[in-house]
Design a protein around this motif. Structure first.
Motif, mmCIF file in Angstrom:
data_model
loop_
_atom_site.group_PDB
_atom_site.id
_atom_site.type_symbol
_atom_site.label_atom_id
_atom_site.label_comp_id
_atom_site.label_asym_id
_atom_site.label_seq_id
_atom_site.Cartn_x
_atom_site.Cartn_y
_atom_site.Cartn_z
ATOM 1 N N VAL A 91 28.934 16.706 -24.493
ATOM 2 C CA VAL A 91 28.681 17.327 -22.800
ATOM 3 C C VAL A 91 27.362 18.534 -22.605
ATOM 4 O O VAL A 91 26.768 19.084 -23.267
ATOM 5 C CB VAL A 91 30.417 17.888 -22.561
ATOM 6 N N LYS A 92 26.967 18.236 -21.148
ATOM 7 C CA LYS A 92 25.554 19.177 -21.066
ATOM 8 C C LYS A 92 26.814 20.620 -20.111
ATOM 9 O O LYS A 92 27.261 20.136 -18.527
ATOM 10 C CB LYS A 92 25.720 17.964 -19.774
ATOM 11 N N VAL A 93 26.212 21.110 -20.043
ATOM 12 C CA VAL A 93 27.188 22.146 -18.802
ATOM 13 C C VAL A 93 26.137 23.317 -18.186
ATOM 14 O O VAL A 93 24.804 23.887 -18.563
ATOM 15 C CB VAL A 93 27.449 23.490 -20.220
ATOM 16 N N GLU A 94 26.124 23.280 -17.484
ATOM 17 C CA GLU A 94 25.424 23.969 -16.203
ATOM 18 C C GLU A 94 26.387 25.304 -15.880
ATOM 19 O O GLU A 94 27.416 25.419 -15.573
ATOM 20 C CB GLU A 94 25.106 22.999 -15.164
ATOM 21 N N ARG A 95 25.514 25.904 -15.013
ATOM 22 C CA ARG A 95 25.989 27.478 -14.582
ATOM 23 C C ARG A 95 25.668 27.280 -12.471
ATOM 24 O O ARG A 95 25.351 26.816 -11.986
ATOM 25 C CB ARG A 95 25.289 28.689 -14.265
#
Length: 311
Positions: A91-95
């Motif tokens: 999973v790619k997590v961004e803010r």
């Protein structure tokens, strides 16, 4: 560490992408619970979802979690038994973030520079020197604090002001704000061409209002009566008198007979000596004591006074 609980039949589907709006990434941010006996909102899902994975990335950046890494973290929290993993392999997590109005950065930098340089009698102008890059910040209360600058640091035609930004009380990033500075104040200007070696007097100088910041902090006080020293180079009429033109008299000159101090416990003994070099206050020179043949090292502590080193 969470207490071990039965997770039989729990199906956790890993998202391929996730957006978070908090300083920490929780398991609930990146998975979906699919089993009938572990629905979103129940105690089992809350326990599983509350597992902490680490810091959220800064706005504009991302962090990647593999399914294998997530499984390891979940096992470390005692919650892996009976979980069936599905979905993406990572999973790619961004803010979650928003663009910040850079005008606020300039306002803080401008206010700070004016606070340092304003005397109440001068006029300080500050403007942006370069276009600032777009700034992404997380959601939350934003505070901007300038890093300390001295007056000497700020008294230049171009100054870099560093601002530290916190969001929700947590440090986010530092931003460099380059500004152009003008400080209109009184300065001494040569009335006529003056040559090297001359001691300028009030008859040779006049007071004008100039942008003293353009002199890059080298202007002398606009008081001709208090001016000391000779010109170490020629100055043309109309030029501002700066420190680069003035040869300030040395506290001690080569060949001077000086007072020589010697510390002996609580006592300070005083004798006389001959300076073997020029010296400013704080500078180390060689001195030949009266009635001695060898020189010793001393530090200039006042005009005509030096203290023996290591005694």
């Amino acid at each position: 560490m969470f207490a071990t609980s039965a997770m039989a039949g729990v199906v956790a589907s890993l998202k391929s992408e996730a957006m978070v709006n908090a300083p920490r990434v929780k398991l609930a941010d990146i998975i979906q619970i699919e089993a009938d006996n572990a629905k979103p909102g129940d105690a089992m899902s809350k326990t599983l979802g509350s597992i902490d994975l680490g810091n959220a990335p800064l706005p504009g950046y991302s962090v990647r979690y593999s399914r294998k890494e997530i499984d390891r973290i979940v096992r470390a929290n005692g919650q892996a038994q009976g979980i069936e993993w599905r979905g993406a392999d990572a999973v790619k997590v961004e803010r979650l973030a928003k663009f910040f109005d850079n005008a606020q950065l300039l306002a803080v930098a401008e206010s700070y520079v004016k606070e340092i340089l304003s005397t109440g009698q001068n006029q300080v102008e500050v403007e942006l020197a370069e276009r600032l890059p777009e700034l992404l910040l997380a959601e939350g209360k934003i505070d901007i604090k300038p890093r300390p600058l001295t007056m000497a640091d700020a008294m230049h035609s171009k100054v870099a002001v560093w601002l530290d930004i916190t969001v929700g009380g947590v440090f986010s990033r530092s931003v460099r704000v380059p500004v152009k500075v003008k400080v209109f104040d009184k300065a001494l200007v040569a009335k006529r061409d003056l040559t090297k070696g001359v001691t300028p007097t009030c008859e040779d100088l006049l007071v004008q209002e100039l942008d003293v910041a353009s002199l890059d902090g080298t202007n002398v006080p606009a008081d001709c009566a208090a001016l000391k020293g000779n010109l170490k180079r020629n100055i043309q009429a109309g030029m501002a008198l700066t420190r680069s033109y003035i040869q300030v008299p040395m506290a001690i000159s080569h060949g001077d007979t000086i007072n020589l101090l010697l510390s002996a416990g609580a006592l300070i003994l005083e004798s006389r000596g001959i300076a073997m070099a020029d010296g400013e206050i704080g500078q180390r020179i060689q001195v030949k004591p009266t009635a001695a043949t060898d020189t010793i090292a001393a530090v200039v502590v006042a005009p005509g006074v030096a203290k023996i080193i290591g005694k």
